[in-house]
Write an enzyme that holds these catalytic residues in place. Structure first.
Site, PDB file in Angstrom:
ATOM      1  N   CYS A  98       0.803  -1.228   0.000  1.00 30.85           N
ATOM      2  CA  CYS A  98       0.000   0.000   0.000  1.00 30.85           C
ATOM      3  C   CYS A  98       0.838   1.281   0.000  1.00 30.85           C
ATOM      4  O   CYS A  98       0.327   2.355  -0.314  1.00 30.85           O
ATOM      5  CB  CYS A  98      -0.955   0.004   1.190  1.00 30.85           C
ATOM      6  N   HIS A 227      -3.312   7.214   2.605  1.00 30.71           N
ATOM      7  CA  HIS A 227      -3.751   5.950   2.018  1.00 30.71           C
ATOM      8  C   HIS A 227      -5.123   5.602   2.605  1.00 30.71           C
ATOM      9  O   HIS A 227      -5.346   5.706   3.807  1.00 30.71           O
ATOM     10  CB  HIS A 227      -2.727   4.858   2.329  1.00 30.71           C
ATOM     11  N   ASN A 257     -10.185  -0.106   0.142  1.00 28.45           N
ATOM     12  CA  ASN A 257      -8.726   0.010   0.127  1.00 28.45           C
ATOM     13  C   ASN A 257      -8.209  -0.516  -1.219  1.00 28.45           C
ATOM     14  O   ASN A 257      -8.293  -1.706  -1.495  1.00 28.45           O
ATOM     15  CB  ASN A 257      -8.166  -0.805   1.295  1.00 28.45           C
TER      16      ASN A 257
END
Ligand code: ACO
Length: 300
Positions: A98, A227, A257
């Site tokens: 990520c 994020h 996500n």
């Protein structure tokens, strides 16, 4: 795919998912069709090139952040190059889960500053749905598929561009979030509570370091793009850093996500909303499997 869709095959609820994560829906590539990260990434990169008024033959390099590559090799970046018909000097992938987009941005910036390239496409592209255990209710509800891209260009203008990037990793935390390769069942495994705890601490710390490196303070930041993992992680980081709600960019309610795609997707949205003007200062931060963490400050 909405939270309600999960109720049909999992012991979960729309209410639980939204309260614990902030997510309402996510985009999933068709399950019965092969859709590669390069396909999504090339679409995003093509739009970025068009907006920048740059042709494929002006692109010097492509860096793609992904943990769901088309293949071990060729890289997803090379496949994107082929789809777009770019005449690049280089194309390669970055594996930092990520945090991948910030690592890619940092690498692209270093190559530009060193004089190795003038135009670099930085892409974050993921087809995470292919890696999920759809019976694991604590993990599969979190993620979505997607891609985003930016075009980074060399400029002589002082005070614009990437003001700072800070990156760190802690390999001793590797098992809190992982996607095994061969020899094991290939689905993502996660210790959610552990990830949560480290994400808040490390993203807050990385953001402060990026600010220090850029020599600016939090009040001078116009937009905070973290994020998009979990609304509670984002709120905790924003609280630690005393960032007011109106500066925090959120889109995880729509996309879940999307790992390395989440920051460029959010950048696209704020750009479309007219929130990015000359001089706008943006703080980016992300944490991913590894554990990897990164923060960057950009002045447009
Ligand atoms: N629906 C209903 N109940 C659920 C679900 C679900 N989808 N998932 C878990 N539960 C249950 C658990 O089984 C547990 O039940 P129990 O008390 O009977 O044992 C209960 O809910 C509480 O579970 P917790 O894991 O303590 O719930 P928590 O509030 O920590 O939320 C979550 C879990 C959402 C995974 C959270 O820990 C989280 O978001 N962590 C971060 C993970 C993450 O973002 N990873 C992404 C990659 S890294 C990154 O991007 C930063």
């Amino acid at each position: 795919m909405t939270n309600k869709d999960f109720e049909k095959f999992l012991d979960t609820s729309d209410e639980w998912i939204e309260t614990r994560t902030g997510i309402k829906s996510r985009h999933i590539v068709p399950r019965d069709k092969h859709v590669a990260a390069s396909e999504l990434g090339a679409k995003a990169a093509g739009i970025a090139m068009k907006r920048a008024g740059i042709d494929p033959d002006q692109i010097d390099g492509i860096i793609c952040a992904t943990f769901t590559p088309d293949s071990f090799f060729p890289s997803t970046a090379c496949r994107i190059q082929a789809i777009l018909g770019c005449s690049c000097s280089f194309a390669f992938d970055i594996s930092a889960a990520c945090a991948g987009f910030i690592y890619a941005l940092s690498n692209a910036n270093a190559l530009i500053v060193a004089g190795n390239a003038s135009n670099i496409l930085v892409v974050g592209s993921e087809v995470i749905s292919k890696t999920l255990d759809w019976t694991d209710r604590s993990t599969c509800i979190l993620f979505g598929d997607g891609a985003g891209a930016v075009l980074m260009q060399a400029s002589e203008q002082n005070g614009r561009g990437v003001l700072s990037t800070y990156m760190a990793s802690d390999g001793t935390l590797g098992d809190i979030l992982m996607l095994p390769s061969w020899g094991e069942k290939r689905t993502m495994k996660m210790k959610g509570n552990e990830v949560f705890k480290h994400a808040v601490r490390m993203m807050s710390d990385a953001s402060l370091r990026a600010l220090e490196m850029a020599g600016i303070n939090m009040e001078q930041i116009d937009l905070f793009i973290p994020h998009q993992a979990n609304i509670r992680i984002i709120q905790s980081v924003a609280d630690h850093l005393s960032i007011p709600d109106e500066k925090v960019v959120l889109n995880l309610q729509k996309y879940g996500n999307t790992s390395s795609a989440s920051i460029p997707l959010a950048l696209d949205e704020v750009w479309n909303m007219g929130l990015i003007k000359e001089g706008t200062k943006v703080l980016l931060t992300a944490l991913g499997g590894g554990v990897t963490v990164g923060s960057s400050i950009i002045r447009f």
